[in-house]
Motif scaffolding. Sequence first.
Motif, PDB file in Angstrom:
ATOM      1  N   THR A  87      -5.397   1.708  -3.248  1.00 45.09           N
ATOM      2  CA  THR A  87      -5.293   2.884  -4.108  1.00 45.09           C
ATOM      3  C   THR A  87      -5.863   2.523  -5.482  1.00 45.09           C
ATOM      4  O   THR A  87      -6.227   1.378  -5.736  1.00 45.09           O
ATOM      5  N   SER A  93      -0.156   0.521  -2.308  1.00 48.21           N
ATOM      6  CA  SER A  93      -1.047   0.615  -1.153  1.00 48.21           C
ATOM      7  C   SER A  93      -0.650   1.822  -0.322  1.00 48.21           C
ATOM      8  O   SER A  93       0.534   2.153  -0.226  1.00 48.21           O
ATOM      9  N   ALA A  94      -1.637   2.464   0.264  1.00 47.51           N
ATOM     10  CA  ALA A  94      -1.374   3.549   1.210  1.00 47.51           C
ATOM     11  C   ALA A  94      -1.222   2.926   2.590  1.00 47.51           C
ATOM     12  O   ALA A  94      -2.020   2.074   2.989  1.00 47.51           O
ATOM     13  N   PHE A 115       3.117   5.707   0.746  1.00 47.21           N
ATOM     14  CA  PHE A 115       2.654   4.741  -0.243  1.00 47.21           C
ATOM     15  C   PHE A 115       3.749   3.729  -0.485  1.00 47.21           C
ATOM     16  O   PHE A 115       4.922   4.069  -0.576  1.00 47.21           O
TER      17      PHE A 115
END
Length: 123
Positions: A87, A93-94, A115
């Motif tokens: 991201t 982080s996704a 996320f």
Amino acid sequence: MKSKGFTLIELLIAMAVFATAGAAVMKTASEHMNSISHLENLTFASYVAENQLNAVFLEKTWPLKSEQKTVEFANRNWLWQQEIQKTADANFSAVVVKVSLADNPEKVVYQLQTFVGKPDAER
């Protein structure tokens, strides 16, 4: 002499009407059974995806890794695939989890995304 019954044409028309109605009922019942099976697969796949996302939230390592595994759930083998996407913020982080039946991995039954933030100890 007056007849007390139906003619052959009347009987044939009645049989055609009942046959058409019977076919419609059978088609509806078949579609209903297919939709129940599909909903069952969706429900179980959502449980597998949610279980994996909960495992990601409990993970204390950073950065997260993309991976895939097969798991047995509800007497079926499921394949889950975890994709990690960067991201704009390096602290997040996704996470995308895709679930499919193990015997048909190309057809994704359920997909879930969230996320995840970097654990506090590493910030």
